[in-house]
Design an enzyme around this catalytic site. Sequence first.
Site, mmCIF file in Angstrom:
data_model
loop_
_atom_site.group_PDB
_atom_site.id
_atom_site.type_symbol
_atom_site.label_atom_id
_atom_site.label_comp_id
_atom_site.label_asym_id
_atom_site.label_seq_id
_atom_site.Cartn_x
_atom_site.Cartn_y
_atom_site.Cartn_z
ATOM 1 N N ALA A 323 0.828 -1.204 0.000
ATOM 2 C CA ALA A 323 0.000 0.000 0.000
ATOM 3 C C ALA A 323 0.861 1.250 0.000
ATOM 4 O O ALA A 323 1.951 1.265 0.584
ATOM 5 C CB ALA A 323 -0.921 -0.003 1.218
ATOM 6 N N PRO A 324 0.410 2.320 -0.653
ATOM 7 C CA PRO A 324 1.180 3.571 -0.652
ATOM 8 C C PRO A 324 1.226 4.170 0.744
ATOM 9 O O PRO A 324 0.356 3.921 1.578
ATOM 10 C CB PRO A 324 0.395 4.463 -1.620
ATOM 11 C CG PRO A 324 -0.991 3.893 -1.642
ATOM 12 C CD PRO A 324 -0.825 2.422 -1.448
ATOM 13 N N GLY A 325 2.243 4.969 0.994
ATOM 14 C CA GLY A 325 2.383 5.600 2.296
ATOM 15 C C GLY A 325 3.634 5.108 3.013
ATOM 16 O O GLY A 325 4.366 4.244 2.523
ATOM 17 N N ILE A 326 3.859 5.663 4.184
ATOM 18 C CA ILE A 326 5.031 5.298 4.989
ATOM 19 C C ILE A 326 4.807 3.921 5.604
ATOM 20 O O ILE A 326 3.734 3.621 6.109
ATOM 21 C CB ILE A 326 5.262 6.350 6.100
ATOM 22 C CG1 ILE A 326 5.510 7.735 5.470
ATOM 23 C CG2 ILE A 326 6.428 5.954 6.995
ATOM 24 C CD1 ILE A 326 5.545 8.862 6.480
ATOM 25 N N LEU A 329 5.414 0.487 11.573
ATOM 26 C CA LEU A 329 6.380 -0.199 12.427
ATOM 27 C C LEU A 329 5.823 -1.493 12.998
ATOM 28 O O LEU A 329 6.571 -2.360 13.430
ATOM 29 C CB LEU A 329 6.802 0.724 13.581
ATOM 30 C CG LEU A 329 7.438 2.060 13.195
ATOM 31 C CD1 LEU A 329 7.775 2.860 14.443
ATOM 32 C CD2 LEU A 329 8.683 1.844 12.339
ATOM 33 N N ASP A 379 -13.622 0.825 11.249
ATOM 34 C CA ASP A 379 -13.967 -0.536 11.646
ATOM 35 C C ASP A 379 -13.030 -1.505 10.926
ATOM 36 O O ASP A 379 -12.700 -1.309 9.745
ATOM 37 C CB ASP A 379 -15.416 -0.840 11.262
ATOM 38 C CG ASP A 379 -15.970 -2.052 11.991
ATOM 39 O OD1 ASP A 379 -15.313 -2.536 12.931
ATOM 40 O OD2 ASP A 379 -17.070 -2.503 11.625
#
Length: 603
Positions: A323-326, A329, A379
């Site tokens: 998925a895109p994004g950072i 952790l 949710d």
Amino acid sequence: MTTSSKNVTEHAQAKKMAYQIMTSFDKNYRWFSRITRGAQERFEKGHWRDALAASKERISIYEQSLADAVADLYEQIIVHQKDVEFWHALKAAFANLIESHPQYELAETFYNSVIGKVFRHRSIDNNIMFVLPSRCFLPGQDRAKVIHSFDTKTTVAEMYEAIFACYRFNIPFEDRNRDMQFLDDALRNRLTKQELASVSAVEMLKSVFYRGKAAYLIGRIKMPEQTLPFVIALQTNDSNALFVDALLTDRHDLSVIFGFARSYFMADTQYPGELVAYLHELMPNKKVFELYIALGHYKHGKTVFYRNFLQHMDKSDDAFEIAPGIRGLVMMVFHLPSYGVVFKIIKDEFAESKKITREHVIDRYRLVKMSDRVGRMADTHEYVNFRFPLHRVHPDLLAELQETCASSVSISGDELVIKHLYIERKMTPLNLFLQQETDPQKLENAIDELGTCIKQIAMANIFPGDMLHKNFGITRHGRVIFYDYDEICLMSERNFRDIPKSDDPYALDTLSVAPSDVFPEQFEHFIVGKRPFKEMLKAKHGDLMTSEYWRRVQKETSKGEIHNFTPYPQSRRFSRHPDRLAQLTPAKSVPTNNDAKTSGDLS
């Protein structure tokens, strides 16, 4: 025993077991319905804490009923001694029992849950489970059992009187005449005289939809050129008197009320399939599984989602990818670009900064499931042994999964099997939105929404913990939703402190800090990164950076105070103060009340 007599015995036992599972399902649904029916009394008496407890109980009863059903099955048969023919016969017998059952689709899911427990979810086989539905549901057959129809050959005022004669509450109105006038004026301001005269039907679902501190009467107005949602939103005042808060006729407002970040409705019905079909006609952009979930049938919603997922896989050819994004952790997140959800897996090892365990993460997701999500927490739906076609998994994703989540993933033939995952509605990560958006107004709204989101979660007795903006998403409606739960906790579990004021530059180095201590003054340094956004957040929600604010909310939540989060805009609400006019938008042509009394129809 001959083969023939053995088959007769096996089939007889299969029928008995099918009846036993059916009985367990019926008992569960009666339990579910009993809790749901209690929503009216809780609403009328203002028992908001009881409403929260009832919501939690209703979520938990499924697993309790399932455990009892599986235990009963094990008492009657030796599971591992049964051959495949027995399981085929069991499904056939159960299918026969639900042939004319009003909740047959929910019964299928309950049956699947029983079989899933028996086989530990190791295989998904339509020959022994209802992977596909037993029949095609045809909406409309039970429509008269779920709706009231109201006479359109009358005045608007008389129609409203008929509606409230049908939906009776055991408490008085705060001001009935005022509210009837509000409703009359609101409809006349929404529709022209010609449109009112063309109304062919006014329908309302028999079920009242209760959630939080509100109740909703939901239906539609039919005209030759258009059909409008028709929703009367009700609340009670501090004296437990009823008042009409809004009339909603916009499909967008109805969609937001049924948003995926809100708690489940209490809406009693014996015909959930017909009810959902009607709601889907009002909100065609909502998936059917979303509507089942909104009614509290989250297990069946998962079943319908999986069926929808299989259909989408047959019609698409894109690959699952990171998925895109950072990168998170704690969670590994991936998606199918053409599909509107993300898949989240707990990593085997966490970054050193995360002093938590896998069990803690699972518990945090469970806490959110059982909490009032107030329209601000997504949710999530938990699956075990979820299977993906291996050829549709991008090599980079497969490599990263095997590196970070090895204990949760395996390859079985041509499938990637994920032992445990969460599925969640896809949103644009807020950090990406702030990087890519150029409209100043939308950026300002997003920052304002971020602060409001954090505050409303806190007022719902949840401390968000890790409030980096990458842990929030933004919907297509511009609403900011929180979706990273590994560090959340109850408000009572944190100690909100001020940073000591000192001229000594080394004073902070000697500051004693406990694990539960939080210093809100530091929030401005990490919630958002860029200085313009920091300043914007401080200007709009500067109190978030003060310990006084957090201690005040902590004090309120410790008293059990329940806040009311209205899902529609303030502009839709009627003004109940005599010195202010109702907030209504003029239409092209608004007939007078005298016109209405002499017209003889909705005009």
